[in-house]
Design a protein around this motif. Structure first.
Motif, PDB file in Angstrom:
ATOM      1  N   ARG A  91     -14.436 -36.106 -37.900  1.00  0.00           N
ATOM      2  CA  ARG A  91     -14.632 -34.844 -37.183  1.00  0.00           C
ATOM      3  C   ARG A  91     -15.028 -33.698 -38.114  1.00  0.00           C
ATOM      4  O   ARG A  91     -15.867 -32.858 -37.766  1.00  0.00           O
ATOM      5  CB  ARG A  91     -13.373 -34.494 -36.406  1.00  0.00           C
ATOM      6  N   GLY A  92     -14.412 -33.652 -39.300  1.00  0.00           N
ATOM      7  CA  GLY A  92     -14.737 -32.598 -40.251  1.00  0.00           C
ATOM      8  C   GLY A  92     -16.175 -32.677 -40.728  1.00  0.00           C
ATOM      9  O   GLY A  92     -16.850 -31.650 -40.899  1.00  0.00           O
ATOM     10  N   LYS A  93     -16.665 -33.894 -40.932  1.00  0.00           N
ATOM     11  CA  LYS A  93     -18.046 -34.077 -41.385  1.00  0.00           C
ATOM     12  C   LYS A  93     -19.030 -33.636 -40.311  1.00  0.00           C
ATOM     13  O   LYS A  93     -20.063 -33.032 -40.602  1.00  0.00           O
ATOM     14  CB  LYS A  93     -18.280 -35.543 -41.743  1.00  0.00           C
ATOM     15  N   TRP A  94     -18.727 -33.975 -39.023  1.00  0.00           N
ATOM     16  CA  TRP A  94     -19.640 -33.571 -37.945  1.00  0.00           C
ATOM     17  C   TRP A  94     -19.704 -32.046 -37.855  1.00  0.00           C
ATOM     18  O   TRP A  94     -20.791 -31.475 -37.666  1.00  0.00           O
ATOM     19  CB  TRP A  94     -19.174 -34.137 -36.604  1.00  0.00           C
ATOM     20  N   PHE A  95     -18.549 -31.391 -37.993  1.00  0.00           N
ATOM     21  CA  PHE A  95     -18.519 -29.931 -37.908  1.00  0.00           C
ATOM     22  C   PHE A  95     -19.249 -29.306 -39.092  1.00  0.00           C
ATOM     23  O   PHE A  95     -20.034 -28.355 -38.927  1.00  0.00           O
ATOM     24  CB  PHE A  95     -17.075 -29.445 -37.855  1.00  0.00           C
ATOM     25  N   LEU A  96     -19.026 -29.844 -40.293  1.00  0.00           N
ATOM     26  CA  LEU A  96     -19.698 -29.331 -41.480  1.00  0.00           C
ATOM     27  C   LEU A  96     -21.206 -29.535 -41.372  1.00  0.00           C
ATOM     28  O   LEU A  96     -21.994 -28.655 -41.756  1.00  0.00           O
ATOM     29  CB  LEU A  96     -19.162 -30.039 -42.728  1.00  0.00           C
ATOM     30  N   PHE A  97     -21.610 -30.672 -40.822  1.00  0.00           N
ATOM     31  CA  PHE A  97     -23.032 -30.935 -40.605  1.00  0.00           C
ATOM     32  C   PHE A  97     -23.632 -29.884 -39.669  1.00  0.00           C
ATOM     33  O   PHE A  97     -24.751 -29.405 -39.878  1.00  0.00           O
ATOM     34  CB  PHE A  97     -23.209 -32.337 -40.024  1.00  0.00           C
ATOM     35  N   GLY A  98     -22.880 -29.502 -38.645  1.00  0.00           N
ATOM     36  CA  GLY A  98     -23.343 -28.465 -37.732  1.00  0.00           C
ATOM     37  C   GLY A  98     -23.518 -27.131 -38.431  1.00  0.00           C
ATOM     38  O   GLY A  98     -24.503 -26.415 -38.206  1.00  0.00           O
ATOM     39  N   LEU A  99     -22.574 -26.771 -39.319  1.00  0.00           N
ATOM     40  CA  LEU A  99     -22.698 -25.518 -40.066  1.00  0.00           C
ATOM     41  C   LEU A  99     -23.920 -25.544 -40.973  1.00  0.00           C
ATOM     42  O   LEU A  99     -24.633 -24.532 -41.103  1.00  0.00           O
ATOM     43  CB  LEU A  99     -21.433 -25.283 -40.898  1.00  0.00           C
ATOM     44  N   VAL A 100     -24.178 -26.686 -41.589  1.00  0.00           N
ATOM     45  CA  VAL A 100     -25.361 -26.816 -42.457  1.00  0.00           C
ATOM     46  C   VAL A 100     -26.633 -26.626 -41.636  1.00  0.00           C
ATOM     47  O   VAL A 100     -27.578 -25.945 -42.059  1.00  0.00           O
ATOM     48  CB  VAL A 100     -25.367 -28.182 -43.168  1.00  0.00           C
ATOM     49  N   LEU A 101     -26.681 -27.223 -40.448  1.00  0.00           N
ATOM     50  CA  LEU A 101     -27.848 -27.068 -39.581  1.00  0.00           C
ATOM     51  C   LEU A 101     -28.051 -25.609 -39.183  1.00  0.00           C
ATOM     52  O   LEU A 101     -29.183 -25.115 -39.139  1.00  0.00           O
ATOM     53  CB  LEU A 101     -27.697 -27.938 -38.329  1.00  0.00           C
ATOM     54  N   LEU A 102     -26.941 -24.907 -38.892  1.00  0.00           N
ATOM     55  CA  LEU A 102     -27.051 -23.494 -38.535  1.00  0.00           C
ATOM     56  C   LEU A 102     -27.580 -22.671 -39.702  1.00  0.00           C
ATOM     57  O   LEU A 102     -28.338 -21.711 -39.508  1.00  0.00           O
ATOM     58  CB  LEU A 102     -25.694 -22.951 -38.094  1.00  0.00           C
ATOM     59  N   LEU A 103     -27.189 -23.048 -40.907  1.00  0.00           N
ATOM     60  CA  LEU A 103     -27.694 -22.349 -42.092  1.00  0.00           C
ATOM     61  C   LEU A 103     -29.168 -22.655 -42.309  1.00  0.00           C
ATOM     62  O   LEU A 103     -29.965 -21.754 -42.609  1.00  0.00           O
ATOM     63  CB  LEU A 103     -26.873 -22.756 -43.312  1.00  0.00           C
ATOM     64  N   LEU A 104     -29.548 -23.912 -42.130  1.00  0.00           N
ATOM     65  CA  LEU A 104     -30.940 -24.308 -42.318  1.00  0.00           C
ATOM     66  C   LEU A 104     -31.864 -23.629 -41.325  1.00  0.00           C
ATOM     67  O   LEU A 104     -33.005 -23.271 -41.665  1.00  0.00           O
ATOM     68  CB  LEU A 104     -31.073 -25.832 -42.200  1.00  0.00           C
ATOM     69  N   VAL A 105     -31.382 -23.452 -40.105  1.00  0.00           N
ATOM     70  CA  VAL A 105     -32.250 -22.841 -39.092  1.00  0.00           C
ATOM     71  C   VAL A 105     -32.512 -21.374 -39.417  1.00  0.00           C
ATOM     72  O   VAL A 105     -33.576 -20.838 -39.070  1.00  0.00           O
ATOM     73  CB  VAL A 105     -31.635 -22.997 -37.681  1.00  0.00           C
ATOM     74  N   LEU A 106     -31.579 -20.722 -40.113  1.00  0.00           N
ATOM     75  CA  LEU A 106     -31.801 -19.340 -40.528  1.00  0.00           C
ATOM     76  C   LEU A 106     -32.839 -19.252 -41.636  1.00  0.00           C
ATOM     77  O   LEU A 106     -33.539 -18.238 -41.765  1.00  0.00           O
ATOM     78  CB  LEU A 106     -30.489 -18.715 -41.000  1.00  0.00           C
ATOM     79  N   ILE A 107     -32.948 -20.324 -42.421  1.00  0.00           N
ATOM     80  CA  ILE A 107     -33.882 -20.328 -43.549  1.00  0.00           C
ATOM     81  C   ILE A 107     -35.249 -20.875 -43.141  1.00  0.00           C
ATOM     82  O   ILE A 107     -36.296 -20.275 -43.432  1.00  0.00           O
ATOM     83  CB  ILE A 107     -33.313 -21.167 -44.709  1.00  0.00           C
ATOM     84  N   PHE A 108     -35.247 -22.011 -42.446  1.00  0.00           N
ATOM     85  CA  PHE A 108     -36.495 -22.694 -42.134  1.00  0.00           C
ATOM     86  C   PHE A 108     -36.833 -22.700 -40.640  1.00  0.00           C
ATOM     87  O   PHE A 108     -37.820 -23.319 -40.239  1.00  0.00           O
ATOM     88  CB  PHE A 108     -36.425 -24.154 -42.614  1.00  0.00           C
ATOM     89  N   GLY A 109     -36.008 -22.058 -39.845  1.00  0.00           N
ATOM     90  CA  GLY A 109     -36.161 -22.155 -38.397  1.00  0.00           C
ATOM     91  C   GLY A 109     -37.416 -21.492 -37.870  1.00  0.00           C
ATOM     92  O   GLY A 109     -38.032 -20.628 -38.502  1.00  0.00           O
ATOM     93  N   ARG A 110     -37.766 -21.904 -36.661  1.00  0.00           N
ATOM     94  CA  ARG A 110     -38.920 -21.345 -35.965  1.00  0.00           C
ATOM     95  C   ARG A 110     -38.447 -20.205 -35.068  1.00  0.00           C
ATOM     96  O   ARG A 110     -37.515 -20.362 -34.305  1.00  0.00           O
ATOM     97  CB  ARG A 110     -39.597 -22.426 -35.124  1.00  0.00           C
ATOM     98  N   GLU A 111     -39.123 -19.064 -35.173  1.00  0.00           N
ATOM     99  CA  GLU A 111     -38.735 -17.903 -34.387  1.00  0.00           C
ATOM    100  C   GLU A 111     -39.517 -17.864 -33.079  1.00  0.00           C
ATOM    101  O   GLU A 111     -40.751 -17.921 -33.077  1.00  0.00           O
ATOM    102  CB  GLU A 111     -38.974 -16.616 -35.173  1.00  0.00           C
ATOM    103  N   ILE A 112     -38.781 -17.767 -31.971  1.00  0.00           N
ATOM    104  CA  ILE A 112     -39.390 -17.682 -30.647  1.00  0.00           C
ATOM    105  C   ILE A 112     -38.707 -16.548 -29.896  1.00  0.00           C
ATOM    106  O   ILE A 112     -37.490 -16.542 -29.744  1.00  0.00           O
ATOM    107  CB  ILE A 112     -39.234 -18.998 -29.852  1.00  0.00           C
ATOM    108  N   GLY A 113     -39.490 -15.590 -29.429  1.00  0.00           N
ATOM    109  CA  GLY A 113     -38.932 -14.483 -28.660  1.00  0.00           C
ATOM    110  C   GLY A 113     -37.944 -13.641 -29.437  1.00  0.00           C
ATOM    111  O   GLY A 113     -36.985 -13.116 -28.863  1.00  0.00           O
TER     112      GLY A 113
END
Length: 390
Positions: A78-100
């Motif tokens: 469970r901890g790994k899945w949650f940490l993976f989610g935080l990493v994805l949220l960080l990545l989207v701020l750096i490499f994410g696509r902006e819409i609207g």
């Protein structure tokens, strides 16, 4: 229990039928509501429908995969899945696509993925595991609840930076609901809910675009061609549907009058084309979905190991929150939020993660049924029939 053998006859056919019905409704409505915008942007009417079908295929495979994954695996990692989610949220701020004006999507090779959809499920699993491990402390010690502020505060900060206010509110609601079910005293809700509520209110007051949304939903007709345009068009769509609707494919508002007709405001188009009879049917399907999931959670509940039940409760609360907020936004009860109508609105990430969540629920129900069968067989062999078995 043999992990690698799955008896399909033991799956909850009622839940599968309900979800399948919602998906069919969703596919029909995605095709109907996206015709005009798809033609305008891509030169043909099938673009969004094809992408939704593609996401449905991927989501179906994820749901099938979840049927083979024991719930113990989710608990253990469970901890790994949650940490993976935080990493994805960080990545989207750096490499994410902006819409609207919002940066919420990671551009992948085959599709844009919205990490917040994964974070919802990872949060539920993480919290369910925490509540099982610290269930006595949660009922007796406020510090056990306060410790949740660090991981969930970090998650909320990353979501608000996108910004994704709607998902933050939804996850906060799921957190409170799961704590309540786990037996946390009411005074702990004051400790947790009050600061969160004050923070969210402060964010609204200090954000011009959020404040504009609040004022808009309170009186959209004050500026029906400006900030109130989207909501006023949605209300007109719902109102013109009447009792029986204008008929499938006959919506006027979807012809580029109502923005986001195939996503956030799908419900308005559905009400216009099917009328209140269709709305009652759709909401009844959602009611059956939630009822079935709560029944599965209740059957899976054990006082010493409530992880499975809490996961199902959390997923049910998540779906209930999305339905409530999406419908509320469409009818003008809540300010506009970017939350889809589960299984119905267009959105590949939402559909895929919703199906993954259903796969987890089906797996937990499957394990509960097998445990009951095993207990029944043991009681027969011993010549007893314990209460609640058989």
């Amino acid at each position: 229990m043999n992990t690698y053998r799955l008896d399909l006859r033991a799956l909850d056919t009622g839940l599968i039928f309900i979800v399948t019905s919602l998906i069919v409704v969703g596919l029909v409505m995605v095709l109907s509501s996206s015709v005009a915008v798809s033609e305008l942007r891509f030169g043909h009417q099938w673009h969004y429908f094809q992408r939704q079908v593609f996401a449905l295929g991927l989501g179906g495979m994820l749901a099938a995969l979840m049927l083979w994954v024991p719930s113990e695996t989710w608990l253990r990692h469970r901890g790994k899945w949650f940490l993976f989610g935080l990493v994805l949220l960080l990545l989207v701020l750096i490499f994410g696509r902006e819409i609207g004006g919002a940066k919420r999507w990671l551009p992948l090779v085959i599709m844009n993925f919205q990490p917040a959809e994964w974070v919802k499920i990872a949060t539920i699993v993480f919290l369910a595991g925490y509540l099982q491990r610290h269930q006595d402390a949660v009922r007796q010690d406020a510090a056990a609840v306060m410790r949740l502020f660090l991981p969930f505060g970090l998650m909320a900060a990353l979501l608000l930076l996108q910004p994704d206010y709607g998902t933050t509110v939804l996850i906060a609601g799921v957190l409170v609901g799961m704590l309540f079910i786990a037996g946390a005293p009411f005074r702990y809700f004051v400790i947790t809910v009050l600061p969160i509520s004050l923070l969210l209110i402060a964010l609204v007051i200090n954000s011009p675009y959020r404040m504009a949304r609040v004022m808009n939903f309170m009186d959209p007709w004050q500026d029906p061609f400006g900030v109130g345009y989207q909501l006023s068009q949605a209300l007109m769509a719902i109102g013109t549907g009447g009792i029986t609707g204008s008929g499938l494919g006959s919506s006027v508002q979807k012809l580029l009058y109502l923005p986001d007709a195939h996503t956030d405001f799908m419900f308005a188009i559905f009400a216009e084309e099917t009328g209140w009879l269709g709305v009652v049917l759709l909401l009844s399907l959602y009611g059956l979905l939630l009822w079935r999931m709560f029944a599965i959670a209740q059957a899976a509940w054990t006082p010493t190991a409530p992880f499975k039940a809490l996961v199902v409760y959390g997923i049910a609360i998540m779906f209930a929150g999305q339905i409530l907020i999406n419908v509320g936004v469409n009818v003008g009860v809540f300010p506009t939020k970017g939350l889809t109508l589960p299984f119905v609105s267009y959105g590949g990430s939402s559909l895929m993660m919703a199906l993954l969540a259903i796969g987890i629920v089906l797996r937990i129900d499957y394990e509960t049924r097998l445990a009951q069968i095993t207990q029944r067989q043991q009681s027969i062999q011993s010549g007893t029939n314990p209460q609640g078995v058989g």
